[in-house]
Design an enzyme around this catalytic site. Sequence first.
Site, mmCIF file in Angstrom:
data_model
loop_
_atom_site.group_PDB
_atom_site.id
_atom_site.type_symbol
_atom_site.label_atom_id
_atom_site.label_comp_id
_atom_site.label_asym_id
_atom_site.label_seq_id
_atom_site.Cartn_x
_atom_site.Cartn_y
_atom_site.Cartn_z
ATOM 1 N N LYS A 33 0.841 -1.195 0.000
ATOM 2 C CA LYS A 33 0.000 0.000 0.000
ATOM 3 C C LYS A 33 0.880 1.251 0.000
ATOM 4 O O LYS A 33 2.092 1.176 0.225
ATOM 5 C CB LYS A 33 -0.920 0.009 1.221
ATOM 6 C CG LYS A 33 -0.203 0.103 2.560
ATOM 7 C CD LYS A 33 -1.186 0.107 3.709
ATOM 8 C CE LYS A 33 -0.443 0.187 5.052
ATOM 9 N NZ LYS A 33 -1.375 0.287 6.197
ATOM 10 N N TYR A 250 19.688 28.937 7.370
ATOM 11 C CA TYR A 250 18.537 29.655 7.925
ATOM 12 C C TYR A 250 18.564 29.642 9.447
ATOM 13 O O TYR A 250 18.777 28.614 10.082
ATOM 14 C CB TYR A 250 17.233 29.017 7.442
ATOM 15 C CG TYR A 250 16.889 29.309 6.005
ATOM 16 C CD1 TYR A 250 16.652 30.619 5.579
ATOM 17 C CD2 TYR A 250 16.788 28.285 5.076
ATOM 18 C CE1 TYR A 250 16.336 30.888 4.262
ATOM 19 C CE2 TYR A 250 16.460 28.548 3.756
ATOM 20 C CZ TYR A 250 16.240 29.847 3.348
ATOM 21 O OH TYR A 250 15.919 30.116 2.045
#
Length: 353
Positions: A33, A250
């Site tokens: 799945k 950052y």
Amino acid sequence: MRPARALIDLDALRHNYLLARSRHGGRALAVVKANAYGHGAIPCARALAPDADGFAVAFLEEALELRAAGIDQPILLLEGVFSGDELDEVVRHDLWIVVHHAEQIRMIDHARPALPIEVWLKMNSGMNRAGFLSHEMLPAWQRLKDCGKVGNITLMTHFARADEPEVISTTEQIVAFDAATREIPGPRSLANSGAILGWPEAHRDWARPGILLYGADPMPGAPNPLRPVMTLESSIMAVREIPQGAPLGYGGRFCADRPTRVGLVAMGYADGYPRTVPNGTPVAVDGIRTRLIGRVSMDMLTVDLTDLPQAGIGSRVELWGNNIPVNRIAEAAGTISYELLCNVKRVRFEYPG
């Protein structure tokens, strides 16, 4: 061409499936799945097809993709059907369905299938997510048998904490399931990946290996010889030197504790590598471990090359794989390997061999 890629080792996938079936005994449905947990459902199913007893997916559309690709083994829909109309497709494509609530039985009652439907009847033995309660199992089974539209019925349940060997709830679920189904004939399926590896008392007729197929061991600290299937990798695209005390990236989350040689890597959170991992998370550059430094950006991340003078532009960087276990990165990110593997995108998928 951007060097970010996911290498999928189909030999490792086959090894892990055969290990699961051997450990469990009986037959095993390979759970593919969610696009085979991010690895590619069609190539993974095709690689397993010569050995697999069958497959399991979440819902109808996933099963139809496999049938269209030529997969002819049994395919089980773990969520069952969402409407009675889907039962026509179930019969047409020879699919099996999980039945886990009364409305799904009503759908079968009102259907006119050309052939009997193969059903896996699910019990809620303690996970409290899906399935019939213990006192509902025998009436549900009887209703399915009496409707004249169902063929074989396999009894199943699902464990909530099979990956926690020190917790007794799995034993409690096994006991509850056995008590509730004692008078009901038919094959049984209890074991997910954790139970295959760690709970032999849960081994019955069918296993349902999922995450272990892809080489991420669900049992912490266990010496299981699983092989990683996905290697997520890229390359150094630039190198720079920063002085001691200089911030990087950052937010300046990393501040150089020494003169630091920084490698810029073509990989970021848009590709599926988690933004939340801290400084020091391991990576491997040309097979040698070093550390991630600075915040992961959308398309790039940075690694410490100070102690790797031989590394430079073009050096291979493994984010997870044979050298860096995906479980280690998941732990650093505060999540699980399932999520990381399913989220890989925007990179080339390659199936060598």
